[in-house]
Design a protein around this motif. Structure first.
Motif, short mmCIF file in Angstrom:
data_model
loop_
_atom_site.label_atom_id
_atom_site.label_comp_id
_atom_site.label_asym_id
_atom_site.label_seq_id
_atom_site.Cartn_x
_atom_site.Cartn_y
_atom_site.Cartn_z
N MET A 1 0.85 -1.18 0.00
CA MET A 1 0.00 0.00 0.00
C MET A 1 0.89 1.25 0.00
SD MET A 1 -2.98 1.11 2.70
CE MET A 1 -2.13 0.33 4.02
N SER A 2 0.55 2.21 -0.83
CA SER A 2 1.34 3.44 -0.93
C SER A 2 0.97 4.39 0.20
CB SER A 2 1.12 4.09 -2.29
OG SER A 2 -0.22 4.49 -2.43
N LYS A 3 1.89 5.30 0.48
CA LYS A 3 1.63 6.33 1.50
C LYS A 3 0.61 7.32 0.95
CE LYS A 3 6.15 6.37 3.68
NZ LYS A 3 7.30 7.21 4.03
N PRO A 4 -0.23 7.90 1.82
CA PRO A 4 -1.15 8.95 1.36
C PRO A 4 -0.36 10.10 0.73
CG PRO A 4 -1.73 8.24 3.57
CD PRO A 4 -0.41 7.59 3.24
N TYR A 5 -0.98 10.73 -0.25
CA TYR A 5 -0.32 11.76 -1.04
C TYR A 5 -1.36 12.76 -1.51
CZ TYR A 5 1.73 13.68 -5.35
OH TYR A 5 2.17 14.51 -6.34
N ILE A 6 -1.02 14.04 -1.50
CA ILE A 6 -1.91 15.10 -1.99
C ILE A 6 -1.24 15.80 -3.16
CG2 ILE A 6 -2.99 17.32 -1.47
CD1 ILE A 6 -3.22 16.38 1.46
N GLN A 7 -2.03 16.03 -4.19
CA GLN A 7 -1.56 16.73 -5.39
C GLN A 7 -2.51 17.91 -5.62
OE1 GLN A 7 -2.79 15.36 -9.47
NE2 GLN A 7 -0.80 14.40 -9.25
N VAL A 8 -1.94 19.10 -5.74
CA VAL A 8 -2.73 20.30 -6.02
C VAL A 8 -2.40 20.77 -7.42
CG1 VAL A 8 -3.15 22.70 -5.35
CG2 VAL A 8 -2.80 20.96 -3.58
N ASP A 9 -3.41 20.92 -8.25
CA ASP A 9 -3.25 21.40 -9.63
C ASP A 9 -3.89 22.79 -9.69
OD1 ASP A 9 -3.28 21.93 -12.35
OD2 ASP A 9 -3.97 19.93 -12.91
#
Length: 180
Positions: A1-9
């Motif tokens: 399972m990948s670590k949580p991640y936030i992407q802002v565009d």
């Protein structure tokens, strides 16, 4: 399972969360555009992490000043009483830039500029750049996001995501890999 991640565009005024669940939210970034300089009123770009989570357990529409709940609950009447306030409501995710001399350090430090992901009055439009540098969200959305992330969660802020990169990041995170 990948670590949580936030992407802002910033170009699409969207925030994407990748973790055990995936979410996309309409946001509002800086009216002044992008930039890292202190005092610019711009939304900084680049790699960040969530340094602090503030507001756990506070009621929706709780008002914060200086990252401290005032005990007030936002209403239109309160807004009329304090028309110059930049309303920070419900929850705060305080960001820390991790790129020295770009979004970390003297004159460009996201953390010392008090750059947050935070709630804003529901009367404020989303999908349109209107903030003073922070990333504004609907109150119910920021509460949901707050509960999904931990201190240390990576937040990457892009001025404009290339469609192929956006698809790569989305597809890699959906398949359980973390490509960034």
């Amino acid at each position: 399972m990948s670590k949580p991640y936030i992407q802002v565009d910033i170009s699409t005024q969207q925030l994407h969360f990748f973790g055990e669940v995936q979410r996309s939210y309409s946001i509002s970034t800086a009216l002044n555009g992008v930039g890292e300089q202190e005092g610019s009123g711009c939304t900084p770009r680049g790699q960040h992490v969530v340094s602090d989570k503030i507001g756990a357990g506070q009621p929706i529409n709780s008002v914060f000043v200086g990252r401290v709940p005032t005990g007030e609950i936002y209403t239109n009447e309160l807004a009329e009483q304090y028309p110059q306030r930049d309303w920070i409501l419900s929850r705060i995710l305080w960001l820390y830039g991790i790129e020295p001399q770009f979004n970390q350090g003297t004159g460009c430090d996201s953390h010392s500029r008090y750059i947050y992901i935070h709630g804003t009055p529901d009367t404020e439009p989303m999908g349109i750049a209107r903030s003073h540098g922070c990333i504004r969200m609907r109150n119910s959305d920021v509460i949901e996001l707050f509960d999904l992330v931990e201190v240390g969660t990576r937040v990457d802020i892009f001025e404009q995501l290339d469609d192929s990169l956006r698809n790569l990041i989305f597809n890699e995170n959906i398949s359980g890999k973390n490509c960034l």
